[in-house]
Design a protein around this motif. Sequence first.
Motif, short mmCIF file in Angstrom:
data_model
loop_
_atom_site.label_atom_id
_atom_site.label_comp_id
_atom_site.label_asym_id
_atom_site.label_seq_id
_atom_site.Cartn_x
_atom_site.Cartn_y
_atom_site.Cartn_z
N LEU A 43 0.83 -1.20 0.00
CA LEU A 43 0.00 0.00 0.00
C LEU A 43 0.86 1.25 0.00
CD1 LEU A 43 -2.72 -0.57 2.71
CD2 LEU A 43 -3.07 0.17 0.39
N SER A 74 -9.03 -0.68 -3.95
CA SER A 74 -8.52 0.16 -2.86
C SER A 74 -6.99 0.25 -2.83
CB SER A 74 -9.07 -0.32 -1.52
OG SER A 74 -8.90 -1.69 -1.38
N GLN A 75 -6.29 -0.78 -3.35
CA GLN A 75 -4.83 -0.74 -3.23
C GLN A 75 -4.09 -0.67 -4.56
OE1 GLN A 75 -3.37 -4.00 -0.98
NE2 GLN A 75 -4.54 -3.45 0.82
#
Lengths: 421, 334, 309
Positions: free
Chosen positions: A111, A341-342
């Motif tokens: 991330l 999301s990542q």
Amino acid sequence: MRRRVIALLLGVLGLVALTLGAGAAPAQAASGASVAGVLVNDGAPVPNVAITVSATGFTQTVKSGPDGVWKVELPKSGSYKVSLDETTLPPGVVLSDPSKNNLSVLAFGGLPATVQFRFGSGTVATESFLDKFLQLFANGILFGLVIALAGVGLSLIYGTTGLTNFAHGELITLGALTTYFFDVVLEWNFFASVVLSLLCCAVLGYVQDKILWKPLRRRGTGLIAMLVVSIGLGVFLRYVFLFIFGGGTRQFRSFNGQEGIAIGPVDVTAKNLIGAAVAVLLLCITAWWLMKTRLGKASRAVSDNPALASSSGIDVERVINVVWILGATLAAFSGILLAMSQGANWAMGFSILLLVFAGATLGGFGTAFGALVGSLVVGIIIELSTLFIPPELKNVGALVVLIVILLIRPQGILGRRERVG
Amino acid sequence: MDWGFILSQTLTQAIAPIAIVYCLAAIGLNVHFGYTGLLNFGQAAFLAMGAYGLAVSVTRFNLPWWLGIIVGLVLTVILALLLGIPTLRLRADYLAIVTIAAAEIVRLFARSVTFRETLGGSDGINGFSTSFFSSLNPFNRQQPYTFGPIHFANGDVLFMFLIGWALIAIASLVVWLAMRSPWGRVIKGIREDEDAVRSLGKNVYSYKMQALVFGGVLGCLGGFVFALANASVQPDNYASDLTYFAWLIMILGGAARVGGPILGAMIFWGLLTLVVETLKNATASAIIPESILRTDQVGQIQFMLVGLGLMLLMIFRPQGILGDKKELALDARR
Amino acid sequence: MPDADTAVARRAIATAALASVEQVPGAAKPDPILIADGVRRQFGGLVAVDVAHVEIQRGAITALIGPNGAGKTTFFNLLTGFDAPDDGQWTFNGKELAGVAPHKVARLGMVRTFQLTKALFRLTVIENMKLGATGQKGETFWRALLPGTWKKQEAEITARSEVLLARFKLDSKRDDFAGSLSGGQRKLLEMARALMVGPEMVMLDEPMAGVNPALTQSLLGHIKDLREQGMTVLFVEHDMDMVRDISDWVIVMGQGRIIAEGPPGDVMRNQAVIDAYLGTHHDQSLIETEESFIDGEPPAPATEEGERS
Ligand SMILES: Nc1ncnc2c1ncn2[C@@H]1O[C@H](COP(=O)(O)OP(=O)(O)OP(=O)(O)O)[C@@H](O)[C@H]1O
Ligand SMILES: [Mg+2]
């Protein structure tokens, strides 16, 4: 047999080679570490602001994009200073606390580390422990769903065939990468891309079972040998992905840098909310399939006792094949959700595979519902653990939980002891 | 194409310290999987224990190198116990999951920013090997050595080469002695059916633990060689890839054969170097165009081959090179 | 082979000792080697074993019979520590055994075989045998590395194994892999291997299943031999003729409980036993099972093959 394996390999190569022409990109900084953020003032993005990221022997300045997003790829993990050039701020926009300009951040692979600058004259309250807890809890549920989607498939496959599939992570990755291909490279509609990607993975699940696993079962290959084969397949596919996709982490074209919606103290993006809803829907459909349909019931019967199931007229091979299709599709969606999301990355599936195993084991390997419960628990534990331990070590928490559970209840939460003699 | 260079590299790498490292790792795995049937997919962690134990003791605590070796061995035993206690009573695949995870955790710890002070972060640790080489190495530490096609970059490499092969010889001898003894009989019995062995009054759990520690220590020796031969430790050298290579080597040579890992390591590194150097040469001299394969992608091809090799070997020749056809025929019945 | 006279004598002794025993479930024996109390094991909702009280006479051959799924194998697993009961105690030679690990149970002299034979495939027949011997010096790691410390004992063990192999007619297979033996030969090997432990009591789970009739006779002979050597035998068997032929006492299980006990001749006429056998044979046809299978929960596995290896 030999021809079938070669056919499989060619098939896989062909599928991924599709992306070769358009997808090939220069190799990126291999560390995978990056730092990023979104500049938002009163709900509006702040573009064209200079941000400088530095450490000993490294300095880089970038400008925030029209959506306020900025990102810097870093040469290696470590501690970095991030500062914002206040002179480049548009008129009327000021930092809410000018002393909070020179921030330091820990960055490592995976991330991007995020840095937020806050604007406006109002003083910003620091987050309370409870708020943080709730936020992480919500993140945990989302991550738990990601794990659960993959875990249910893994568990079903284990239950019906006895295979501990170490190549399951690659199905996750494939889901994200094919979506990236349709969405970014071909610039198709995002939703169409997702559906197409799920279809691709379903086909791969079907094909994988038909030309690799089924013949192996036919030959009476031992479970341990099959486990090793799945590890080999995993390594192979992973590096095929790296070869084609390159080492970087990349975002989908759509919904990138979407802004959060505040629900009470919890901040979630709409895409994650919708993603989670679809995940729940998929899991419900799976549950319905297992409980209510003839084939689903048969799959439970096969898990329970393959010999008896086949002697009572169930077409075990067909059940297994459907389970493979289902498992691959669920895993693919898990990958898409994770990539939203990542970002998508060649090793993303492998990097969460252990957590998927943790979830499935926690729930009692081979039981689909157990996997669901176990995965949610693992997801929540991982996120909450960052309250106490550095985020880069949060996966350690999940492993510790896994080990403790193995000690106390080896059959998992919903599993059953095995028979001796 | 510089075939002379390619062949010389091939021969050198087949017996070089890197082959020795993987050979020792595979000898350990052979004890785990080949003889005992334990699915250890975290062998890299045992090598990391050896390498980091040595490097950290010497650089951070100023201990002499031999004490660093002892620290490495102790850490290995502790890791084996930590892994074994929860998993050895359980189904075989749990050990696979836990070991693969543990190896990943060890690597994450080693490269973490949080423990950078002690473990060196993603840069790793250097400068621990000087005392070892300066006190022991009889060869010229700067001068390269060449024996026919075989080439050693300097005296340290040559010295490590000799020590490494001596370690392999000793490790193989110990494995051979152990496996032909009644102890080895129990171990092999456990591989076949642990409940049967239990019903004959053997403490299966204890034997599995002994095997896990034994194989771990053999792997740890590989870690020492790795650290000293490179004169540095780097967390990403101990990624799960190392474990996969070691598995391939073990199965290639023949599991449950004393000579398996040795033959496997030599053939594996020889072949791998041959392929990689040929490809590199071909891309560098533009025989293979850039659009198909870039030089920096050759490493990726290497991993694809490893994955593919592991799969195909397991499917078509699970007994490896030294394996016994007769034993294989028995396997098929299960 | 011991001569026929002693064989007859031993059986006579055992029969005499058991003659005065009441023919009720859980009857007290004059010289019990094994006493179990309140042993219960449940799998989900299914009570697989629920034995209130049972005693096994020392030096006798006791048969444990009952329809498929009666809980015989599970009871064996519990007694030998391979499975943990929900409740219950049992003693062997006066020693409390609940919670004792299986290998310790074996070392105490109670050795079992398995219904699904567990030959160690990639070990030779002689190695299989030698594995059974207890107290081997070479079985500790450090001594294993010094052959001098165990060579002599190894020779003794080898000699003992060879004698047993000859007795079980396996001597010609001495150096073959156990995995290459036939099913019946594996049963023989497993029994011979169990004897290498030097047990006081052997527990045989269906030793005759799958063995051809010619071999059965010799197996029966071996089991009788064990009694002649003073061992106690508890065995599970479905063939009533064999039970009648060799056992001194018969215990009948049904649905986890002991439902009858007695000498072989009498117990077969017991109404409870007839009901138990007929009862289960009446309502269990595979066709019916299949129907209920699809509509609801799958039935618990009740066939011998019903497990994944
Ligand atoms: N591990 C287990 N999990 C669930 N149920 C089990 C398990 N082991 C045994 N059972 C159930 O317990 C019951 C008794 O089984 P058991 O194997 O003891 O029967 P058995 O008397 O040995 O039968 P057979 O004569 O066919 O060998 C059966 O209904 C079986 O399905
Ligand atoms: Mg049984």
